[in-house]
Design an enzyme around this catalytic site. Structure first.
Site, PDB file in Angstrom:
ATOM      1  N   SER A 436       0.851  -1.184   0.000  1.00 52.33           N
ATOM      2  CA  SER A 436       0.000   0.000   0.000  1.00 52.33           C
ATOM      3  C   SER A 436       0.892   1.241   0.000  1.00 52.33           C
ATOM      4  CB  SER A 436      -0.842  -0.007   1.271  1.00 52.33           C
ATOM      5  OG  SER A 436      -1.327   1.284   1.539  1.00 52.33           O
ATOM      6  N   TYR A 449      -0.460  -0.884   9.879  1.00 50.90           N
ATOM      7  CA  TYR A 449      -0.725  -1.245   8.483  1.00 50.90           C
ATOM      8  C   TYR A 449       0.515  -0.967   7.609  1.00 50.90           C
ATOM      9  CZ  TYR A 449      -3.469  -1.135   4.087  1.00 50.90           C
ATOM     10  OH  TYR A 449      -3.968  -1.354   2.827  1.00 50.90           O
ATOM     11  N   LYS A 453       2.586  -3.679   5.529  1.00 53.96           N
ATOM     12  CA  LYS A 453       2.605  -3.578   4.068  1.00 53.96           C
ATOM     13  C   LYS A 453       4.036  -3.463   3.548  1.00 53.96           C
ATOM     14  CE  LYS A 453      -1.628  -3.922   2.696  1.00 53.96           C
ATOM     15  NZ  LYS A 453      -2.004  -5.259   2.171  1.00 53.96           N
TER      16      LYS A 453
HETATM   17  P1  NAI Z   1     -11.943  -5.384   1.146  1.00 51.88           P
HETATM   18  O1  NAI Z   1     -12.209  -5.175   2.598  1.00 51.88           O
HETATM   19  O2  NAI Z   1     -13.035  -5.084   0.179  1.00 51.88           O
HETATM   20  O3  NAI Z   1     -11.461  -6.878   0.906  1.00 51.88           O
HETATM   21  C1  NAI Z   1     -10.629  -7.552   1.772  1.00 51.88           C
HETATM   22  C2  NAI Z   1     -11.214  -8.939   2.002  1.00 51.88           C
HETATM   23  O4  NAI Z   1     -10.319  -9.686   2.831  1.00 51.88           O
HETATM   24  C3  NAI Z   1     -12.558  -8.906   2.729  1.00 51.88           C
HETATM   25  O5  NAI Z   1     -13.554  -9.553   1.948  1.00 51.88           O
HETATM   26  C4  NAI Z   1     -12.288  -9.635   4.037  1.00 51.88           C
HETATM   27  O6  NAI Z   1     -13.399 -10.427   4.483  1.00 51.88           O
HETATM   28  C5  NAI Z   1     -11.094 -10.500   3.681  1.00 51.88           C
HETATM   29  N1  NAI Z   1     -10.321 -10.860   4.868  1.00 51.88           N
HETATM   30  C6  NAI Z   1      -9.953 -10.046   5.889  1.00 51.88           C
HETATM   31  N2  NAI Z   1      -9.271 -10.737   6.793  1.00 51.88           N
HETATM   32  C7  NAI Z   1      -9.188 -11.995   6.348  1.00 51.88           C
HETATM   33  C8  NAI Z   1      -8.580 -13.178   6.861  1.00 51.88           C
HETATM   34  N3  NAI Z   1      -7.936 -13.139   8.028  1.00 51.88           N
HETATM   35  N4  NAI Z   1      -8.652 -14.307   6.139  1.00 51.88           N
HETATM   36  C9  NAI Z   1      -9.315 -14.342   4.970  1.00 51.88           C
HETATM   37  N5  NAI Z   1      -9.938 -13.255   4.446  1.00 51.88           N
HETATM   38  C10 NAI Z   1      -9.861 -12.098   5.126  1.00 51.88           C
HETATM   39  O7  NAI Z   1     -10.643  -4.520   0.796  1.00 51.88           O
HETATM   40  P2  NAI Z   1      -9.835  -4.224  -0.560  1.00 51.88           P
HETATM   41  O8  NAI Z   1      -9.714  -2.762  -0.680  1.00 51.88           O
HETATM   42  O9  NAI Z   1     -10.343  -5.007  -1.679  1.00 51.88           O
HETATM   43  O10 NAI Z   1      -8.380  -4.725  -0.120  1.00 51.88           O
HETATM   44  C11 NAI Z   1      -7.678  -5.774  -0.725  1.00 51.88           C
HETATM   45  C12 NAI Z   1      -6.208  -5.613  -0.400  1.00 51.88           C
HETATM   46  O11 NAI Z   1      -5.695  -4.438  -1.025  1.00 51.88           O
HETATM   47  C13 NAI Z   1      -5.898  -5.468   1.090  1.00 51.88           C
HETATM   48  O12 NAI Z   1      -4.722  -6.182   1.373  1.00 51.88           O
HETATM   49  C14 NAI Z   1      -5.662  -3.989   1.257  1.00 51.88           C
HETATM   50  O13 NAI Z   1      -4.830  -3.705   2.356  1.00 51.88           O
HETATM   51  C15 NAI Z   1      -4.988  -3.665  -0.061  1.00 51.88           C
HETATM   52  N6  NAI Z   1      -5.064  -2.254  -0.417  1.00 51.88           N
HETATM   53  C16 NAI Z   1      -6.226  -1.709  -0.836  1.00 51.88           C
HETATM   54  C17 NAI Z   1      -6.259  -0.381  -1.205  1.00 51.88           C
HETATM   55  C18 NAI Z   1      -7.472   0.228  -1.774  1.00 51.88           C
HETATM   56  O14 NAI Z   1      -7.384   1.364  -2.257  1.00 51.88           O
HETATM   57  N7  NAI Z   1      -8.608  -0.456  -1.766  1.00 51.88           N
HETATM   58  C19 NAI Z   1      -5.081   0.495  -1.065  1.00 51.88           C
HETATM   59  C20 NAI Z   1      -3.898  -0.205  -0.678  1.00 51.88           C
HETATM   60  C21 NAI Z   1      -3.908  -1.515  -0.349  1.00 51.88           C
END
Ligand code: NAI
Length: 588
Positions: A436, A449, A453
């Site tokens: 990130s 975080y 990351k």
């Molecule tokens: P999101 O919250 O929509 O999706 C993340 C998913 O991971 C959720 O469905 C959640 O249930 C699942 N999850 C959480 N803990 C878990 C676990 N222990 N075991 C299995 N599943 C688990 O978030 P998003 O934005 O799609 O994030 C995806 C990745 O991208 C994350 O790693 C986030 O940190 C990273 N990220 C996202 C950014 C953004 O702009 N959306 C920016 C930078 C990084």
């Protein structure tokens, strides 16, 4: 009954429809093609008009579900605007599967409401054919206190059009056109038309749209309908059958034009605000047939889009998601992963759900076991699962620190380790870490975080070296996308532009056989891409290398030490240590 505002974001479909060359020809005849454009009307070397996409029976079924989902008052609806984005040429037969969602509902006060929905259609050959964004104008549903739609006017050049293409729908045109699916009485029944306030049945707006599409192809890409990339417009006025129209086209740039369709005699604009993009088609060659992919946290946000796209391009996918809250709390639920698996299966793909927690070693083992049990292997791991527990540093309690590191950093270790064993044995693997900008560059309130990351970058750096001789490539994406993790951080208009679909192309490319790089980090969002890297400055020797220099001596040389001039990237610790050694070697 009022509009159902909760319908925003709810999935619609899938709706599936088979079609043959006869449907393609019937549509072409319906929008005025004939012997002069035999390529649309004869099964030999048949070509498909791009506007067939929006007029097919499939579309009508889809709109019916849309109406039901949003509770729109059918008595007052009009097709307001239409945008079509073409990804691949439309084959002459096959099965089309369409899924979508309501993206916005706007309030125009006394004038009514706008319901905007977006849907994607995939062909049975696995290729995504087009995205359709439809705006329905509902005269009777306004005044609910919602936001107004942003203004979007197309600017027409202040000069004569570059092309003027005449179209002459016959008196009977709607009678043919309606056989393509829209059998609404307004276009056939004189009594009904009178009751609705018209002299006689009117043309279907989408029939005139088909005339416009033919005109655009004739003037911009003659004989090459597959080169249409995008076509947007606003339906402005009704037209009676038998009245001639002219489509006026202005070329505005490389592969770009604006257009409108007007009544030939009165000059009244029937369709306006038209935009068109055209050019060579990029063939979808990145495929994942016979590959098994594991995507963690694939029940929502970015992971869901990765899983859907991988499956659409042939991969068999393990959709892992614990289904907890944004901060990782709660017992978790199976439904996000199961919903995505169903979405994939509905589109003809193969996937299994897994609900394990990436934060435990057993969870990681079990996720990979799920892939082995269901599909016999694992070729791709996307470490994507994530949670947030933001707190300023002095309030960062150990459990907030630990739980974020557990999911992001330990999670990647727990899942990648058992996968890496399989990959090493088979001599192939693609691994993605998700970092990130908060880790790469810093952000207030995210020390946990950011640490996790950035640690993933370290994990990648060493794993790329361990994987190199087994064709295991490890890369990292730093995404920017709309999801529940970012919904309260980004301004609303920006949030809407940050579609996860703009991140997935890079992630998929890095997962592909074609990927030539390992150990790279890419910032990806909204169509912007660049690489981030650990760069080391040229540096300098302070002192003679025999006696340790004093802090004061360093202070005096700080500019030379700090400069990034002659900055370099090192691919291995040895390269950097070698550089230090070289600084002390006698110069020849
Ligand atoms: P999101 O919250 O929509 O999706 C993340 C998913 O991971 C959720 O469905 C959640 O249930 C699942 N999850 C959480 N803990 C878990 C676990 N222990 N075991 C299995 N599943 C688990 O978030 P998003 O934005 O799609 O994030 C995806 C990745 O991208 C994350 O790693 C986030 O940190 C990273 N990220 C996202 C950014 C953004 O702009 N959306 C920016 C930078 C990084």
């Amino acid at each position: 009954m009022a509009l159902n505002l909760d319908s925003i974001g709810k999935p619609i479909g899938p709706v599936t429809k088979e079609y043959t060359w006869k449907d393609v020809v019937l549509y072409a005849l319906g929008v005025g093609a004939g012997f002069q454009e035999l390529e649309y009307c004869y099964e030999k070397d048949l070509k498909v008009l791009p506007s067939f996409s929006i007029a097919s029976i499939l579309n009508i079924d889809f709109l019916a579900i849309l109406a039901e989902t949003t509770n729109i008052n059918l008595a007052g609806i009009l097709h307001g605007e239409q945008e079509l984005i073409f990804h691949n040429p439309i084959p002459t037969e096959g099965t089309l599967t369409t899924t979508g969602r309501v993206t916005n509902i706007y309030d125009k006060g006394d004038k009514g409401a706008l319901v905007v929905a977006e849907f994607d259609t995939v062909h049975s050959n696995g290729k995504k054919l087009y995205t359709s964004i439809v705006t329905i104008f509902s005269r009777l549903d306004g005044g609910f206190g919602g936001p107004d739609a942003p203004a979007k006017e197309v600017i027409f050049p202040d000069r004569e059009p570059d092309h003027v293409i005449e179209g002459a729908p016959t008196q009977d045109q709607p009678l043919i056109y309606r056989l393509t699916g829209d059998v609404f009485q307004l276009h056939v029944d004189p009594e009904f038309a009178k009751m609705a306030g018209f002299e006689k049945p009117i043309m279907h707006g989408l029939c005139t749209h088909g005339y416009a599409c033919r005109a655009l192809i004739q003037s911009l890409i003659p004989g090459k309908p597959g080169q249409m990339r995008r076509m947007t417009c606003r339906f402005s006025k009704t037209l009676y059958p038998g009245e001639a129209v002219k489509t006026l086209v202005w070329e505005t740039g490389e592969g770009q034009a604006v257009w409108k369709t007007v009544h030939s005699e009165t000059g009244v604009e029937i369709i306006t605000n038209g935009q068109c993009e055209y050019g060579d088609v990029i063939e979808e060659t990145v495929r994942f047939d016979d590959r098994v992919a594991v995507v963690t946290g694939a029940g929502a946000g970015l992971g869901r889009v990765y899983a859907l796209e991988l499956a659409r391009r042939g991969a068999r996918v393990v959709v892992n998601d614990l289904g907890g809250a944004r901060d990782g709390s709660g017992k978790g639920t199976a439904s996000p992963a199961e919903t995505v698996v169903k979405e994939i299966q509905d589109l003809g793909g193969e996937a299994v759900a897994n609900f394990d927690n990436v934060a435990t070693p057993e969870g990681g083992e079990n996720i990979i076991k799920t892939a082995l049990d269901a599909f016999g292997s694992v070729d791709i791991v996307i470490n994507n699962a994530g949670i947030l527990r933001d707190k300023s540093f002095t309030k960062m309690e150990p459990e907030n620190w630990a739980s974020v590191l557990a999911v992001h950093l330990n999670g990647a270790y727990n899942v990648t380790k058992p996968a890496f064993r399989v990959m090493k044995e088979k001599g192939y693997g693609r691994i993605i870490m998700t970092t990130s900008a908060a880790g790469l560059y810093g952000n207030f309130g995210q020390t946990n975080y950011s640490a996790a990351k950035m640690a993933l970058v370290g994990l990648m750096n060493s794993l790329k070296i361990e994987g190199a001789k087994y064709d295991i490539k490890v890369n990292t994406v730093a995404p920017l996308a709309a999801s529940r993790l970012t919904e309260d951080i980004m301004p609303e208009d920006l949030f809407k532009k940050m579609k996860p679909e703009f991140v997935s192309p890079m992630t998929l490319f890095l997962c592909s056989e074609e990927c030539p790089v390992s150990g790279n980090i890419y910032n990806v969002g909204m169509g912007f891409f660049n690489r981030a890297a650990m760069v080391t400055g040229g540096g300098t020797v302070v002192g003679d290398g025999k006696t340790a220099p004093l802090p004061e001596e360093l202070m005096a040389k700080l500019a030379d030490i700090t400069t990034m001039d002659q900055g370099k990237e090192f691919q291995h610790l040895n390269d950097q240590v070698g550089e230090i050694m070289a600084a002390f070697s006698p110069k020849v």
